[in-house]
Design a protein around this motif. Sequence first.
Motif, PDB file in Angstrom:
ATOM      1  N   LYS A  86      49.192  42.750  54.429  1.00  0.00           N
ATOM      2  CA  LYS A  86      48.431  41.516  54.223  1.00  0.00           C
ATOM      3  C   LYS A  86      46.966  41.674  54.594  1.00  0.00           C
ATOM      4  O   LYS A  86      46.592  42.567  55.342  1.00  0.00           O
ATOM      5  CB  LYS A  86      49.058  40.389  55.041  1.00  0.00           C
ATOM      6  N   GLY A  87      46.159  40.776  54.043  1.00  0.00           N
ATOM      7  CA  GLY A  87      44.760  40.688  54.428  1.00  0.00           C
ATOM      8  C   GLY A  87      43.776  41.260  53.423  1.00  0.00           C
ATOM      9  O   GLY A  87      42.577  41.315  53.685  1.00  0.00           O
ATOM     10  N   PHE A  88      44.253  41.676  52.264  1.00  0.00           N
ATOM     11  CA  PHE A  88      43.368  42.213  51.233  1.00  0.00           C
ATOM     12  C   PHE A  88      43.444  41.312  50.010  1.00  0.00           C
ATOM     13  O   PHE A  88      44.080  40.280  50.040  1.00  0.00           O
ATOM     14  CB  PHE A  88      43.766  43.662  50.903  1.00  0.00           C
ATOM     15  N   SER A  89      42.780  41.685  48.915  1.00  0.00           N
ATOM     16  CA  SER A  89      42.814  40.864  47.705  1.00  0.00           C
ATOM     17  C   SER A  89      42.879  41.765  46.480  1.00  0.00           C
ATOM     18  O   SER A  89      42.941  42.987  46.601  1.00  0.00           O
ATOM     19  CB  SER A  89      41.578  39.961  47.648  1.00  0.00           C
ATOM     20  N   HIS A  90      42.837  41.156  45.301  1.00  0.00           N
ATOM     21  CA  HIS A  90      42.924  41.909  44.056  1.00  0.00           C
ATOM     22  C   HIS A  90      41.563  42.334  43.523  1.00  0.00           C
ATOM     23  O   HIS A  90      41.478  43.095  42.554  1.00  0.00           O
ATOM     24  CB  HIS A  90      43.656  41.106  42.980  1.00  0.00           C
ATOM     25  N   GLU A  91      40.506  41.826  44.119  1.00  0.00           N
ATOM     26  CA  GLU A  91      39.165  42.241  43.744  1.00  0.00           C
ATOM     27  C   GLU A  91      38.252  42.085  44.938  1.00  0.00           C
ATOM     28  O   GLU A  91      38.548  41.337  45.873  1.00  0.00           O
ATOM     29  CB  GLU A  91      38.651  41.455  42.540  1.00  0.00           C
ATOM     30  N   LEU A  92      37.156  42.818  44.906  1.00  0.00           N
ATOM     31  CA  LEU A  92      36.257  42.837  46.050  1.00  0.00           C
ATOM     32  C   LEU A  92      34.852  43.162  45.571  1.00  0.00           C
ATOM     33  O   LEU A  92      34.666  44.059  44.748  1.00  0.00           O
ATOM     34  CB  LEU A  92      36.722  43.895  47.056  1.00  0.00           C
ATOM     35  N   MET A 103      34.881  45.886  42.726  1.00  0.00           N
ATOM     36  CA  MET A 103      36.075  46.714  42.609  1.00  0.00           C
ATOM     37  C   MET A 103      37.277  45.854  42.219  1.00  0.00           C
ATOM     38  O   MET A 103      37.501  44.796  42.798  1.00  0.00           O
ATOM     39  CB  MET A 103      36.331  47.419  43.957  1.00  0.00           C
ATOM     40  N   HIS A 104      38.014  46.323  41.219  1.00  0.00           N
ATOM     41  CA  HIS A 104      39.272  45.701  40.788  1.00  0.00           C
ATOM     42  C   HIS A 104      40.169  46.828  40.301  1.00  0.00           C
ATOM     43  O   HIS A 104      39.709  47.940  40.053  1.00  0.00           O
ATOM     44  CB  HIS A 104      39.028  44.654  39.702  1.00  0.00           C
ATOM     45  N   HIS A 105      41.443  46.557  40.167  1.00  0.00           N
ATOM     46  CA  HIS A 105      42.353  47.638  39.776  1.00  0.00           C
ATOM     47  C   HIS A 105      42.295  47.940  38.284  1.00  0.00           C
ATOM     48  O   HIS A 105      42.446  49.083  37.876  1.00  0.00           O
ATOM     49  CB  HIS A 105      43.787  47.331  40.218  1.00  0.00           C
ATOM     50  N   GLY A 106      42.095  46.921  37.473  1.00  0.00           N
ATOM     51  CA  GLY A 106      41.962  47.151  36.041  1.00  0.00           C
ATOM     52  C   GLY A 106      43.174  46.812  35.217  1.00  0.00           C
ATOM     53  O   GLY A 106      43.202  47.074  34.018  1.00  0.00           O
ATOM     54  N   HIS A 107      44.182  46.221  35.831  1.00  0.00           N
ATOM     55  CA  HIS A 107      45.397  45.899  35.091  1.00  0.00           C
ATOM     56  C   HIS A 107      45.414  44.469  34.557  1.00  0.00           C
ATOM     57  O   HIS A 107      46.322  44.111  33.814  1.00  0.00           O
ATOM     58  CB  HIS A 107      46.633  46.135  35.968  1.00  0.00           C
ATOM     59  N   GLN A 108      44.442  43.673  34.911  1.00  0.00           N
ATOM     60  CA  GLN A 108      44.390  42.298  34.445  1.00  0.00           C
ATOM     61  C   GLN A 108      43.297  42.173  33.390  1.00  0.00           C
ATOM     62  O   GLN A 108      42.196  42.700  33.552  1.00  0.00           O
ATOM     63  CB  GLN A 108      44.116  41.345  35.602  1.00  0.00           C
ATOM     64  N   ASP A 109      43.596  41.460  32.297  1.00  0.00           N
ATOM     65  CA  ASP A 109      42.633  41.316  31.207  1.00  0.00           C
ATOM     66  C   ASP A 109      41.484  40.379  31.557  1.00  0.00           C
ATOM     67  O   ASP A 109      40.346  40.658  31.232  1.00  0.00           O
ATOM     68  CB  ASP A 109      43.335  40.803  29.945  1.00  0.00           C
ATOM     69  N   THR A 110      41.786  39.280  32.207  1.00  0.00           N
ATOM     70  CA  THR A 110      40.728  38.324  32.524  1.00  0.00           C
ATOM     71  C   THR A 110      40.046  38.751  33.816  1.00  0.00           C
ATOM     72  O   THR A 110      40.676  38.951  34.843  1.00  0.00           O
ATOM     73  CB  THR A 110      41.292  36.896  32.673  1.00  0.00           C
ATOM     74  N   LEU A 111      38.759  38.894  33.723  1.00  0.00           N
ATOM     75  CA  LEU A 111      38.015  39.425  34.844  1.00  0.00           C
ATOM     76  C   LEU A 111      36.630  38.812  34.849  1.00  0.00           C
ATOM     77  O   LEU A 111      35.948  38.776  33.825  1.00  0.00           O
ATOM     78  CB  LEU A 111      37.927  40.950  34.685  1.00  0.00           C
ATOM     79  N   ARG A 112      36.209  38.339  35.990  1.00  0.00           N
ATOM     80  CA  ARG A 112      34.865  37.793  36.137  1.00  0.00           C
ATOM     81  C   ARG A 112      34.062  38.730  37.020  1.00  0.00           C
ATOM     82  O   ARG A 112      34.271  38.793  38.226  1.00  0.00           O
ATOM     83  CB  ARG A 112      34.911  36.399  36.738  1.00  0.00           C
ATOM     84  N   ILE A 113      33.175  39.451  36.409  1.00  0.00           N
ATOM     85  CA  ILE A 113      32.330  40.376  37.142  1.00  0.00           C
ATOM     86  C   ILE A 113      31.143  39.594  37.686  1.00  0.00           C
ATOM     87  O   ILE A 113      30.438  38.930  36.927  1.00  0.00           O
ATOM     88  CB  ILE A 113      31.867  41.526  36.232  1.00  0.00           C
ATOM     89  N   PRO A 114      30.914  39.663  39.005  1.00  0.00           N
ATOM     90  CA  PRO A 114      29.802  38.908  39.583  1.00  0.00           C
ATOM     91  C   PRO A 114      28.465  39.334  38.978  1.00  0.00           C
ATOM     92  O   PRO A 114      28.229  40.511  38.710  1.00  0.00           O
ATOM     93  CB  PRO A 114      29.866  39.271  41.073  1.00  0.00           C
TER      94      PRO A 114
END
Length: 177
Positions: A86-92, A103-114
């Motif tokens: 626990k304590g992490f997320s799917h993007e950072l 940073m994201h893993h890349g397995h999700q299609d919808t992505l909001r890049i800051p």
Amino acid sequence: MKAWSDIMERLLVFADIHGFFPAWLTVKALAGPGDAVAIAGDLFDTRYGSYNDPDFAPDQIRSTITDLNFKLFYIYGNCDVEGFCKGFSHELSFKAFNKTIFMHHGHQDTLRIPQGTNIIIQGHTHLPHLEKIKNCIHLNPGSIAVPRNDTPTFAVIDNNSVSLMALSGKKLASLNF
């Protein structure tokens, strides 16, 4: 006192360790004084895991997370079960070398890049990739544990460049900021 981002010499980037303890030991051995480590998902692989492989030891990896001698940036991948560590997320999003890194893993299609992101790091494919699109560097470090191109790879980001490295030490590609 200086912040870690002011004294960091290198950011070592990995993805897709998939619970293999020898690969995790390699990560720890490669990280020297002044380094930080980013892992773009699937560090543990507690969803599918290779439980019949003696090198598969996500519990041992998890037990060392709090005693690292480097700063760790980690996100969950599609094979990581959040409740396992626990304590992490799917993007950072974070800053290093005066650059904004997303940073994201890349397995999700919808992505909001800051907005203002300079470097995008993802994993998932187990294949190394480095390219500059417009003013943004896109990086996939590949995998040192289960590469899909038979070459264990990772990446190194420093003050002026991003480099893809073979585990053997050979530089495969590099881009300057």
